[in-house]
Design an enzyme around this catalytic site. Sequence first.
Site, PDB file in Angstrom:
ATOM      1  N   TRP A  10       0.517  -0.837  -0.021  1.00 54.02           N
ATOM      2  CA  TRP A  10      -0.348  -0.065  -0.161  1.00 54.02           C
ATOM      3  C   TRP A  10       1.282   1.393   0.092  1.00 54.02           C
ATOM      4  O   TRP A  10       0.395   2.180   0.253  1.00 54.02           O
ATOM      5  CB  TRP A  10      -1.261  -0.303   0.728  1.00 54.02           C
ATOM      6  N   HIS A  95      12.619  -1.969  -1.951  1.00 52.18           N
ATOM      7  CA  HIS A  95      11.945  -1.566  -2.548  1.00 52.18           C
ATOM      8  C   HIS A  95      12.606  -1.074  -3.564  1.00 52.18           C
ATOM      9  O   HIS A  95      13.337  -0.238  -2.886  1.00 52.18           O
ATOM     10  CB  HIS A  95      10.304  -1.945  -2.129  1.00 52.18           C
ATOM     11  N   GLU A 167      11.338  -6.981 -10.000  1.00 49.35           N
ATOM     12  CA  GLU A 167      10.215  -5.311 -10.101  1.00 49.35           C
ATOM     13  C   GLU A 167      11.156  -4.576 -10.929  1.00 49.35           C
ATOM     14  O   GLU A 167      11.974  -3.905 -10.613  1.00 49.35           O
ATOM     15  CB  GLU A 167       9.636  -4.910  -8.777  1.00 49.35           C
ATOM     16  N   SER A 213       3.657  -2.614 -12.030  1.00 50.49           N
ATOM     17  CA  SER A 213       2.011  -2.403 -12.658  1.00 50.49           C
ATOM     18  C   SER A 213       1.305  -3.832 -12.807  1.00 50.49           C
ATOM     19  O   SER A 213       0.897  -4.019 -14.251  1.00 50.49           O
ATOM     20  CB  SER A 213       2.420  -1.401 -14.101  1.00 50.49           C
TER      21      SER A 213
END
Length: 251
Positions: A10, A95, A167, A213
């Site tokens: 989130w 991340h 990612e 995405s």
Amino acid sequence: MRTPLIAGNWKLHKTIAESLAMVDELKPLVAGSRGVEIVVAPVFTALKSVSFALNGSDIGLAAQDCFWEEQGAFTGEVSPAQLRDAGCSHVIIGHSERRQLFGETDEGVNRKARAAVAVGLTAIICVGETMEERESRATFTVVGRQVTAALAGFLSHEFSRIVIAYEPVWAIGTGKTATDQQAQEVHCYIRNLVTMSISQAIADSLRILYGGSVKPDNIRGLMAQPDIDGALIGGASLKAASFAEMVNFRG
């Protein structure tokens, strides 16, 4: 058989009240899901409240980051043990936004992951290349370096609490997504790298997620690839119906 993992990151969204409302809406939508692990990662301030709200459900709780020290004079940091105390079972580490915006290093990612696994958390370790690196054909070099550094020093039995999330930085929040084939190519490379550097057994059991995405209209193609074991989802995880549709990707 690797159990798929669908994780919702989130990021810096939702108050405590909004997080609880999201959980209340999400729980019945995924209550019948079988053969998939579900995790949501709210902001730090909502972790304890969301933990209580998830009690009795099949949804796990993740934090978005951690620090490698257990305690001490480290203003603003949160330790893995404190995350576990707040109800977390997972933590996202490295991340691309942490690497790009806050200078997170490969060494720091490894230290955080080792500290998290040491207290029983599952570490979701993120790796990925920029568009410049992809265009210069450095994808495998960059991802290989990140994976090798992240997995250094782990004992064989600890790999059950490690997940890799590929990612590509150029696909984060841009609307661009790696094609199914592009993602599979890198996932296959990661698995082969783990086979060669650690062991076949660990590589076979290691879950490798795709992030970048991911949406309801592309998750099925991604999940059909043999080396893609789940998804780390950003924006599309902020709405319960959208996230639930991806959890139920099998239809």
